[in-house]
Design an enzyme around this catalytic site. Structure first.
Site, PDB file in Angstrom:
ATOM      1  N   ARG A  73      45.604  52.552  40.202  1.00 28.25           N
ATOM      2  CA  ARG A  73      45.791  51.924  38.694  1.00 28.25           C
ATOM      3  C   ARG A  73      44.322  51.756  38.178  1.00 28.25           C
ATOM      4  O   ARG A  73      44.301  51.457  36.973  1.00 28.25           O
ATOM      5  CB  ARG A  73      46.020  50.243  39.569  1.00 28.25           C
ATOM      6  CG  ARG A  73      47.459  50.253  39.906  1.00 28.25           C
ATOM      7  CD  ARG A  73      48.022  48.712  40.014  1.00 28.25           C
ATOM      8  NE  ARG A  73      47.125  47.857  40.380  1.00 28.25           N
ATOM      9  CZ  ARG A  73      47.089  47.630  41.890  1.00 28.25           C
ATOM     10  NH1 ARG A  73      47.817  48.133  42.765  1.00 28.25           N
ATOM     11  NH2 ARG A  73      46.003  46.548  42.147  1.00 28.25           N
ATOM     12  N   TYR A  77      44.025  51.902  34.231  1.00 30.94           N
ATOM     13  CA  TYR A  77      43.305  50.590  33.437  1.00 30.94           C
ATOM     14  C   TYR A  77      42.183  51.348  32.390  1.00 30.94           C
ATOM     15  O   TYR A  77      42.146  51.189  31.195  1.00 30.94           O
ATOM     16  CB  TYR A  77      42.473  49.986  34.230  1.00 30.94           C
ATOM     17  CG  TYR A  77      43.322  48.880  35.363  1.00 30.94           C
ATOM     18  CD1 TYR A  77      44.845  48.803  34.892  1.00 30.94           C
ATOM     19  CD2 TYR A  77      42.811  48.639  36.386  1.00 30.94           C
ATOM     20  CE1 TYR A  77      45.514  47.967  36.005  1.00 30.94           C
ATOM     21  CE2 TYR A  77      43.545  47.960  37.464  1.00 30.94           C
ATOM     22  CZ  TYR A  77      44.934  47.585  37.226  1.00 30.94           C
ATOM     23  OH  TYR A  77      45.527  46.742  37.929  1.00 30.94           O
ATOM     24  N   TYR A  99      50.443  39.633  28.932  1.00 32.85           N
ATOM     25  CA  TYR A  99      51.130  38.458  29.443  1.00 32.85           C
ATOM     26  C   TYR A  99      49.997  37.511  30.044  1.00 32.85           C
ATOM     27  O   TYR A  99      49.095  37.669  30.377  1.00 32.85           O
ATOM     28  CB  TYR A  99      52.067  38.798  30.190  1.00 32.85           C
ATOM     29  CG  TYR A  99      51.631  39.182  31.503  1.00 32.85           C
ATOM     30  CD1 TYR A  99      51.258  40.490  32.046  1.00 32.85           C
ATOM     31  CD2 TYR A  99      51.715  38.259  32.930  1.00 32.85           C
ATOM     32  CE1 TYR A  99      50.574  40.626  33.209  1.00 32.85           C
ATOM     33  CE2 TYR A  99      51.372  38.528  33.965  1.00 32.85           C
ATOM     34  CZ  TYR A  99      50.950  39.773  34.209  1.00 32.85           C
ATOM     35  OH  TYR A  99      50.282  39.948  35.646  1.00 32.85           O
ATOM     36  N   VAL A 104      42.214  36.394  32.322  1.00 34.29           N
ATOM     37  CA  VAL A 104      42.454  36.082  33.712  1.00 34.29           C
ATOM     38  C   VAL A 104      43.065  36.868  34.628  1.00 34.29           C
ATOM     39  O   VAL A 104      44.017  37.373  34.509  1.00 34.29           O
ATOM     40  CB  VAL A 104      43.155  34.760  33.919  1.00 34.29           C
ATOM     41  CG1 VAL A 104      43.215  34.254  35.222  1.00 34.29           C
ATOM     42  CG2 VAL A 104      42.615  33.359  32.844  1.00 34.29           C
TER      43      VAL A 104
END
Lengths: 275, 99
Positions: A73, A77, A99, A104
């Site tokens: 991942r 990213y 989202y 955060v």
């Protein structure tokens, strides 16, 4: 195209939060940034919400395609950040719609903004209603009452942390607990056993914990599953599941400091100047 | 905007509809003349079915945070600077003084 005051290049990036629930949480300003962008990159928690955001602008591009099975991942990213920066360098007004809150537990928005700023482009973040915000509301807990610690679950396992069992402990991405490859979308029982091993140093296996998932579509209800800690091993978990561990012990007063504070207060009262 | 997305947005943003009872849903759904399968999915709160009917992906990866130690540029600015290699460890006496 746009050139903001104080920056030396045309092109910009704004990372906005869409909130957790379709229609309920997006701020008027975040929506306006999406509508006025030259290009919008979107990464949200379900396909319907992605489609909803896609109808706010004629050029909306999903970042989902950067996730590939068995690909780290971290690489995904980095590719997401690169895709956003490519459009910024072309002088476009770029918006990243993420989202929850875009700052955060979200590496991509922070990196995109930092890189754009380092290259002299205007870049900033607009907050959104996060999963944490929904968790506090849905579980009716106040992080101020006993204190609250948050960790990404795998990071919590990889490093020795100081846990306070008198406070709430909230572990995010518990569905991929212990994944060092960053390529798994879920980890199984052996990984959770190791998580349990770490948690058992601080909590009884019968301690009641909560599995929580925020609502992403307004037709859903939040997932709030209460279970003994030991049952975490076989529980149903996915990328959206968060583990909430309520306090297991009472707060211990720091008597030495309380005594010093009392002495300080007495000293102040005794030395007050008469009016 | 697509009628179904419009409806979901309305269900999300209208306080009077936010926790609407299933028995009351037809009053919102009927005027929209939605496909019966879509209505059924909304009635049954079946988001997987709804995603299929909207021809969209239901299973999405929503993790956007790595687990490993942050890169140096991610670390807070107020972390204490590392001591040079030749700096002696603080003596026990110094530690007690601080405590």
């Amino acid at each position: 195209m746009q050139q903001a005051a104080g920056v030396d290049k045309v092109g910009s990036v704004v990372c906005v939060g869409t909130g957790m629930t379709l229609g309920s949480h997006i701020s008027p300003l975040s929506r306006s940034y999406i509508e006025q962008a030259d290009v919008v990159f979107v990464l949200v928690a379900d396909g319907i919400t992605e489609q909803w955001v896609s109808q706010m602008n004629s050029d909306v591009r999903s970042l989902q395609s950067y996730y590939q099975p068995d690909l780290s991942r971290m690489l995904s990213y980095q590719q997401m950040v690169a895709a956003m920066l490519t459009e910024v360098r072309l002088g476009k007004k770029v918006v990243g719609a993420f989202y929850g809150h875009p700052g955060v537990f979200a590496w991509v928005p922070h990196q995109a903004i930092a890189k754009a700023k380092a290259e002299g482009f205007a870049a900033h973040m607009e907050p959104g209603i996060s999963a944490e915000d929904c968790l506090i509301a849905d579980l009716a807990i106040d992080p101020g009452t006993y204190g609250c610690q948050h960790f990404e679950t795998s990071q919590f396992m990889f490093y020795k942390r100081t846990i306070d069992p008198a406070a709430y402990l909230i572990l995010w991405q518990v569905g991929v607990a212990g994944d060092r490859s960053l390529a798994k979308l879920s980890t199984g029982e052996p990984y959770r056993q190791l998580l349990l091993e770490v948690l058992a140093e601080h909590y009884s296996l019968t301690h009641q914990v909560i599995l929580y998932e925020a609502v992403t579509l307004p037709i859903q209800q939040p997932r709030i599953t209460r279970l003994p800690l030991a049952e975490l091993v076989n529980a149903e978990l996915d990328g959206k599941t968060t583990l909430v561990i309520p306090p297991a012990t009472k707060m211990i007063p720091n008597q030495a400091i309380l005594d010093k504070l009392a002495a300080l207060q007495a000293y102040e009262q005794n030395n007050q100047q008469p009016e | 905007m697509n009628k179904v997305l419009q409806l979901l947005q309305r269900l999300g943003e209208d306080a009077s509809l936010r926790n609407i009872a299933t028995s009351q849903l037809p009053t919102v759904l009927n005027p929209l003349n939605l496909d019966s399968a879509v209505q059924q999915a909304i009635f049954e709160k079946d988001d997987a079915m709804l995603a299929r009917l909207l021809d969209t992906t239901n299973k999405i990866v929503c993790m956007i945070f790595p687990a490993e130690e942050p890169a140096p540029q991610d670390q807070p600015a107020d972390l204490p600077a590392k001591q040079p290699a030749d700096t002696p460890e603080p003596a026990e006496y110094d530690i007690k003084q601080v405590v």
